[in-house]
Design an enzyme around this catalytic site. Sequence first.
Site, PDB file in Angstrom:
ATOM      1  N   LYS A   9       0.841  -1.203   0.000  1.00  0.00           N
ATOM      2  CA  LYS A   9       0.000   0.000   0.000  1.00  0.00           C
ATOM      3  C   LYS A   9       0.877   1.256   0.000  1.00  0.00           C
ATOM      4  O   LYS A   9       2.095   1.175   0.232  1.00  0.00           O
ATOM      5  CB  LYS A   9      -0.934  -0.062   1.217  1.00  0.00           C
ATOM      6  CG  LYS A   9      -1.935  -1.229   1.146  1.00  0.00           C
ATOM      7  CD  LYS A   9      -2.868  -1.264   2.354  1.00  0.00           C
ATOM      8  CE  LYS A   9      -3.894  -2.380   2.210  1.00  0.00           C
ATOM      9  NZ  LYS A   9      -4.882  -2.383   3.342  1.00  0.00           N
ATOM     10  N   TYR A  49     -12.238  -2.707  -3.769  1.00  0.00           N
ATOM     11  CA  TYR A  49     -12.836  -2.827  -2.425  1.00  0.00           C
ATOM     12  C   TYR A  49     -14.373  -2.739  -2.470  1.00  0.00           C
ATOM     13  O   TYR A  49     -14.993  -2.285  -1.511  1.00  0.00           O
ATOM     14  CB  TYR A  49     -12.270  -1.735  -1.508  1.00  0.00           C
ATOM     15  CG  TYR A  49     -10.875  -2.049  -0.961  1.00  0.00           C
ATOM     16  CD1 TYR A  49     -10.605  -3.225  -0.264  1.00  0.00           C
ATOM     17  CD2 TYR A  49      -9.838  -1.126  -1.117  1.00  0.00           C
ATOM     18  CE1 TYR A  49      -9.341  -3.493   0.245  1.00  0.00           C
ATOM     19  CE2 TYR A  49      -8.558  -1.382  -0.602  1.00  0.00           C
ATOM     20  CZ  TYR A  49      -8.330  -2.578   0.083  1.00  0.00           C
ATOM     21  OH  TYR A  49      -7.073  -2.829   0.600  1.00  0.00           O
ATOM     22  N   ARG A 102       2.302  -7.152   9.189  1.00  0.00           N
ATOM     23  CA  ARG A 102       1.569  -6.106   9.937  1.00  0.00           C
ATOM     24  C   ARG A 102       1.964  -6.111  11.414  1.00  0.00           C
ATOM     25  O   ARG A 102       2.005  -5.056  12.051  1.00  0.00           O
ATOM     26  CB  ARG A 102       0.065  -6.281   9.754  1.00  0.00           C
ATOM     27  CG  ARG A 102      -0.414  -5.901   8.341  1.00  0.00           C
ATOM     28  CD  ARG A 102      -1.840  -6.361   8.131  1.00  0.00           C
ATOM     29  NE  ARG A 102      -2.409  -5.950   6.849  1.00  0.00           N
ATOM     30  CZ  ARG A 102      -3.535  -6.453   6.354  1.00  0.00           C
ATOM     31  NH1 ARG A 102      -4.197  -7.377   7.034  1.00  0.00           N
ATOM     32  NH2 ARG A 102      -3.991  -6.042   5.180  1.00  0.00           N
ATOM     33  N   ASN A 112      -2.083  -0.035   7.168  1.00  0.00           N
ATOM     34  CA  ASN A 112      -1.599  -1.390   7.474  1.00  0.00           C
ATOM     35  C   ASN A 112      -0.739  -2.009   6.374  1.00  0.00           C
ATOM     36  O   ASN A 112      -0.607  -3.224   6.273  1.00  0.00           O
ATOM     37  CB  ASN A 112      -2.746  -2.303   7.918  1.00  0.00           C
ATOM     38  CG  ASN A 112      -3.810  -2.481   6.859  1.00  0.00           C
ATOM     39  OD1 ASN A 112      -3.728  -1.894   5.782  1.00  0.00           O
ATOM     40  ND2 ASN A 112      -4.809  -3.281   7.157  1.00  0.00           N
ATOM     41  N   HIS A 115      -1.774  -5.345   1.234  1.00  0.00           N
ATOM     42  CA  HIS A 115      -3.031  -6.027   0.912  1.00  0.00           C
ATOM     43  C   HIS A 115      -2.748  -7.443   0.451  1.00  0.00           C
ATOM     44  O   HIS A 115      -1.762  -7.675  -0.252  1.00  0.00           O
ATOM     45  CB  HIS A 115      -3.782  -5.306  -0.216  1.00  0.00           C
ATOM     46  CG  HIS A 115      -4.851  -6.156  -0.844  1.00  0.00           C
ATOM     47  ND1 HIS A 115      -6.081  -6.347  -0.264  1.00  0.00           N
ATOM     48  CD2 HIS A 115      -4.836  -6.932  -1.956  1.00  0.00           C
ATOM     49  CE1 HIS A 115      -6.790  -7.190  -1.010  1.00  0.00           C
ATOM     50  NE2 HIS A 115      -6.054  -7.552  -2.044  1.00  0.00           N
ATOM     51  N   GLU A 126      -9.213  -9.957  -8.461  1.00  0.00           N
ATOM     52  CA  GLU A 126      -8.256  -8.859  -8.241  1.00  0.00           C
ATOM     53  C   GLU A 126      -7.130  -8.897  -9.272  1.00  0.00           C
ATOM     54  O   GLU A 126      -6.727  -7.843  -9.787  1.00  0.00           O
ATOM     55  CB  GLU A 126      -7.720  -8.925  -6.804  1.00  0.00           C
ATOM     56  CG  GLU A 126      -8.809  -8.599  -5.786  1.00  0.00           C
ATOM     57  CD  GLU A 126      -8.416  -8.885  -4.335  1.00  0.00           C
ATOM     58  OE1 GLU A 126      -7.262  -9.310  -4.088  1.00  0.00           O
ATOM     59  OE2 GLU A 126      -9.278  -8.687  -3.454  1.00  0.00           O
TER      60      GLU A 126
END
Length: 149
Positions: A9, A49, A102, A112, A115, A126
């Site tokens: 991310k 999402y 994480r 966080n 993904h 995805e």
Amino acid sequence: NECTFIAVKPDGVQRKMVGEIVRRFEKKGFKLVGLKLVQASEDLLRDHYWSLRSKPFFSKLITYMSSGPVVAMVWRGLDVVKTARKMLGETNPADSLPGTIRGNYCVEMGRNVIHGSDSVESAQKEISLWFHQSELNRWEDCGSQWIYN
Ligand code: GTP
Ligand code: MG
């Protein structure tokens, strides 16, 4: 073997965690199939999402995920979807065991770092959302006989 979609991310990219994350997946024994640095559009992220669209944090999530480039990756291997989720830790870093990504490298759910697809079906969706077929590579991994028996 199945594939999963993993993305570092924007906070993970800013915090120089790309190398560490790639290293963990490589050393585990999974095979890199696709990798690119992308500035995701809000449209792409809303599709990605979509199942969370009615959550109160949805717009903050889209802002977060579009705040800078992400490193999108596809990894292949035995049970890679489930195993990658274990390597990531829990959604909330506070609930993530030390040793997980994480658990080691972040403190808040809204930052966080990484993904990972939550099922084989989500992974397929995805991967097709983030990658063109031509960006997914077939290659012979010379180490695979030492990873699989
Ligand atoms: P991803 O791998 O990013 O899909 O995370 P996840 O599968 O562990 O969790 P989920 O799909 O339920 O949520 C997606 C992302 O939305 C999370 O990784 C968080 O960044 C964010 N998120 C989820 N729940 C909350 C929440 O309650 N508050 C906030 N601020 N963010 C949340
Ligand atoms: Mg999720």
